[in-house]
Write a protein that holds these residues in place. Structure first.
Motif, PDB file in Angstrom:
ATOM      1  N   PRO B  75      -8.332   9.412 -13.601  1.00  0.00           N
ATOM      2  CA  PRO B  75      -9.378   8.849 -13.119  1.00  0.00           C
ATOM      3  C   PRO B  75     -10.387   8.720 -14.161  1.00  0.00           C
ATOM      4  N   LYS B  76     -11.480   7.774 -13.910  1.00  0.00           N
ATOM      5  CA  LYS B  76     -12.299   7.800 -15.017  1.00  0.00           C
ATOM      6  C   LYS B  76     -13.146   8.737 -15.522  1.00  0.00           C
ATOM      7  N   GLU B  77     -13.474   9.634 -14.215  1.00  0.00           N
ATOM      8  CA  GLU B  77     -14.283  10.602 -14.725  1.00  0.00           C
ATOM      9  C   GLU B  77     -13.792  11.631 -15.545  1.00  0.00           C
ATOM     10  N   HIS B  78     -12.459  11.771 -15.365  1.00  0.00           N
ATOM     11  CA  HIS B  78     -11.877  12.810 -16.135  1.00  0.00           C
ATOM     12  C   HIS B  78     -11.382  12.266 -17.598  1.00  0.00           C
ATOM     13  N   TYR B  79     -11.054  11.022 -17.785  1.00  0.00           N
ATOM     14  CA  TYR B  79     -10.698  10.489 -18.820  1.00  0.00           C
ATOM     15  C   TYR B  79     -11.405   9.029 -19.092  1.00  0.00           C
ATOM     16  N   ASN B  80     -12.352   8.769 -19.871  1.00  0.00           N
ATOM     17  CA  ASN B  80     -12.743   7.294 -19.834  1.00  0.00           C
ATOM     18  C   ASN B  80     -12.067   6.592 -21.269  1.00  0.00           C
ATOM     19  N   THR B  81     -11.161   5.943 -20.671  1.00  0.00           N
ATOM     20  CA  THR B  81     -10.408   4.908 -21.735  1.00  0.00           C
ATOM     21  C   THR B  81     -11.155   4.139 -22.777  1.00  0.00           C
ATOM     22  N   ASP B  82     -12.417   3.785 -22.171  1.00  0.00           N
ATOM     23  CA  ASP B  82     -13.649   2.958 -22.963  1.00  0.00           C
ATOM     24  C   ASP B  82     -13.370   3.183 -24.200  1.00  0.00           C
ATOM     25  N   GLU B  83     -13.767   4.782 -24.373  1.00  0.00           N
ATOM     26  CA  GLU B  83     -14.095   5.211 -25.506  1.00  0.00           C
ATOM     27  C   GLU B  83     -13.151   5.054 -26.697  1.00  0.00           C
ATOM     28  N   PRO B  84     -11.461   5.511 -26.652  1.00  0.00           N
ATOM     29  CA  PRO B  84     -10.492   5.129 -27.570  1.00  0.00           C
ATOM     30  C   PRO B  84     -10.471   3.799 -27.740  1.00  0.00           C
ATOM     31  N   LYS B  85     -10.430   2.877 -26.675  1.00  0.00           N
ATOM     32  CA  LYS B  85     -10.546   1.361 -26.979  1.00  0.00           C
ATOM     33  C   LYS B  85     -11.229   0.979 -28.053  1.00  0.00           C
ATOM     34  N   LYS B  86     -12.472   1.455 -28.261  1.00  0.00           N
ATOM     35  CA  LYS B  86     -13.194   1.128 -29.344  1.00  0.00           C
ATOM     36  C   LYS B  86     -12.900   1.455 -30.532  1.00  0.00           C
ATOM     37  N   ASP B  87     -11.801   2.438 -30.670  1.00  0.00           N
ATOM     38  CA  ASP B  87     -11.507   3.090 -31.927  1.00  0.00           C
ATOM     39  C   ASP B  87     -10.415   3.934 -31.558  1.00  0.00           C
ATOM     40  N   ILE B  88      -9.071   3.442 -31.855  1.00  0.00           N
ATOM     41  CA  ILE B  88      -7.924   4.255 -31.232  1.00  0.00           C
ATOM     42  C   ILE B  88      -7.863   5.511 -32.003  1.00  0.00           C
ATOM     43  N   ASN B  89      -8.413   5.608 -33.215  1.00  0.00           N
ATOM     44  CA  ASN B  89      -8.373   6.854 -33.911  1.00  0.00           C
ATOM     45  C   ASN B  89      -8.764   8.029 -33.175  1.00  0.00           C
ATOM     46  N   VAL B  90      -9.680   7.797 -32.194  1.00  0.00           N
ATOM     47  CA  VAL B  90     -10.255   8.885 -31.262  1.00  0.00           C
ATOM     48  C   VAL B  90      -8.865   9.551 -30.755  1.00  0.00           C
ATOM     49  N   ILE B  91      -7.789   9.099 -30.265  1.00  0.00           N
ATOM     50  CA  ILE B  91      -6.795   9.807 -29.841  1.00  0.00           C
ATOM     51  C   ILE B  91      -5.397   9.544 -30.652  1.00  0.00           C
ATOM     52  N   PHE B  92      -5.518   8.314 -31.381  1.00  0.00           N
ATOM     53  CA  PHE B  92      -4.297   7.927 -32.408  1.00  0.00           C
ATOM     54  C   PHE B  92      -4.629   7.896 -33.708  1.00  0.00           C
ATOM     55  N   PRO B  93      -4.823   9.070 -34.504  1.00  0.00           N
ATOM     56  CA  PRO B  93      -5.436   8.772 -35.575  1.00  0.00           C
ATOM     57  C   PRO B  93      -4.941   8.368 -36.911  1.00  0.00           C
ATOM     58  N   LEU B  94      -4.187   7.140 -36.761  1.00  0.00           N
ATOM     59  CA  LEU B  94      -3.534   6.690 -38.051  1.00  0.00           C
ATOM     60  C   LEU B  94      -4.257   6.439 -39.364  1.00  0.00           C
ATOM     61  N   ASP B  95      -5.441   5.729 -39.027  1.00  0.00           N
ATOM     62  CA  ASP B  95      -6.329   5.464 -40.428  1.00  0.00           C
ATOM     63  C   ASP B  95      -6.738   6.772 -40.919  1.00  0.00           C
ATOM     64  N   ARG B  96      -7.050   7.700 -40.146  1.00  0.00           N
ATOM     65  CA  ARG B  96      -7.583   9.117 -40.534  1.00  0.00           C
ATOM     66  C   ARG B  96      -6.390   9.785 -41.387  1.00  0.00           C
ATOM     67  N   LEU B  97      -5.322   9.479 -40.962  1.00  0.00           N
ATOM     68  CA  LEU B  97      -3.939  10.126 -41.674  1.00  0.00           C
ATOM     69  C   LEU B  97      -3.911   9.430 -42.710  1.00  0.00           C
ATOM     70  N   ARG B  98      -3.910   8.141 -42.833  1.00  0.00           N
ATOM     71  CA  ARG B  98      -3.861   7.641 -44.175  1.00  0.00           C
ATOM     72  C   ARG B  98      -4.831   7.951 -45.179  1.00  0.00           C
ATOM     73  N   GLU B  99      -6.055   7.867 -44.726  1.00  0.00           N
ATOM     74  CA  GLU B  99      -7.242   8.505 -45.553  1.00  0.00           C
ATOM     75  C   GLU B  99      -6.938   9.836 -46.320  1.00  0.00           C
ATOM     76  N   LEU B 100      -6.598  10.661 -45.243  1.00  0.00           N
ATOM     77  CA  LEU B 100      -6.097  12.137 -45.742  1.00  0.00           C
ATOM     78  C   LEU B 100      -4.841  12.207 -46.725  1.00  0.00           C
ATOM     79  N   LYS B 101      -4.091  11.120 -46.591  1.00  0.00           N
ATOM     80  CA  LYS B 101      -2.883  11.084 -47.570  1.00  0.00           C
ATOM     81  C   LYS B 101      -3.458  10.628 -48.984  1.00  0.00           C
ATOM     82  N   GLU B 102      -4.473   9.494 -48.760  1.00  0.00           N
ATOM     83  CA  GLU B 102      -4.849   9.193 -50.013  1.00  0.00           C
ATOM     84  C   GLU B 102      -5.547  10.191 -50.759  1.00  0.00           C
ATOM     85  N   GLU B 103      -6.442  11.168 -50.018  1.00  0.00           N
ATOM     86  CA  GLU B 103      -7.203  12.307 -50.678  1.00  0.00           C
ATOM     87  C   GLU B 103      -6.114  13.385 -51.120  1.00  0.00           C
ATOM     88  N   GLY B 104      -5.043  13.293 -50.605  1.00  0.00           N
ATOM     89  CA  GLY B 104      -3.998  14.309 -51.220  1.00  0.00           C
ATOM     90  C   GLY B 104      -4.162  15.668 -50.213  1.00  0.00           C
TER      91      GLY B 104
END
Lengths: 82, 151
Positions: B75-104
């Motif tokens: 139910p939306k009140e438990h989990y509002n999927t509109d938020e991760p749809k704006k930026d998938i990194n909120v739940i599936f952080p591929l971009d953040r992991l790529r940055e962490l790799k770049e940073e070493g």
């Protein structure tokens, strides 16, 4: 979720969970977990486009892999930038 | 010591025993995989069935994060999927992991990642089929450790 975590851990790969539902996850006794305090459901790692907080949460979670753990204990973490 | 009397005590014991794999590696040498039950998937993949779904989606390590959406039965009140749809990194952080790799900070981003829909209602199937399959996907990959997000 923790069922998946436990199965991966059992097959020899260390894991860490980021949970917003400390109570629910706590019942399942995760091997390693952090709980970002005060995050809304849908903001697992922070708000959309807040790369700074997202990265801080991921780092805090991954750092648990290098620390001695008491399995089943979920670490509360504060992220002031949220 | 409780007397072991059929499955209940055994279940109870297995819940008390927490599987734990120690890690000796430094993060900067580790390959990290994401496993999530927050309903993320690529737009050209089959969406999850919101009435209940025990399947998982394989996500490639080089997936384009602008091509994701979220399908989840909670139910939306438990989990509002509109938020991760704006930026998938909120739940599936591929971009953040790529940055962490770049940073070493980490060694590498795994070549495959797993996405499920947590609110699945098919617990038995999940425990008997999905969970062992997901564990196998991970152990057969290069992953040294797994980051889990739950929506």
């Amino acid at each position: 979720m923790v069922a998946v975590q436990r199965a991966i851990e059992m097959s020899g790969i260390p894991t860490v969970l980021v949970t917003l539902d400390k109570e629910q996850s706590g019942l399942m006794r995760p091997p390693r977990a952090i709980h970002p305090v005060g995050f809304k459901f849908g903001h697992s790692l922070g708000k959309p486009d807040d790369a700074e907080t997202q990265k801080a949460v991921i780092k805090a979670a991954l750092e648990q892999l290098t620390l001695k753990q008491e399995p089943g204990h979920i670490h509360d973490k504060e992220f002031p930038t949220y | 010591m409780p007397k072991i009397d059929g499955g209940v005590a055994l279940m109870d014991m297995s819940r008390k025993a927490i599987p734990y794999t120690p890690n000796e590696k430094e993060l900067s040498e580790m390959t990290i995989a994401i496993v999530s039950t927050a309903g993320a998937h690529l737009k050209d993949q089959e969406p999850f069935n919101t009435d209940g779904d025990h399947t998982y989606r394989l996500i490639s390590g080089d997936a384009d994060t602008s091509q994701f959406t979220v399908t989840h039965g909670a139910p939306k009140e438990h989990y509002n999927t509109d938020e991760p749809k704006k930026d998938i990194n909120v739940i599936f952080p591929l971009d953040r992991l790529r940055e962490l790799k770049e940073e070493g900070f980490i060694g590498d981003v795994n070549n495959k990642h797993i996405s499920m829909m947590g609110y699945a209602m098919r617990l038995k199937q999940i425990l008997d089929e999905t969970v062992p399959q997901v564990a196998k996907e991970i152990t057969r990959s290069k992953a040294d450790a797994v980051l889990l997000t739950a929506g």
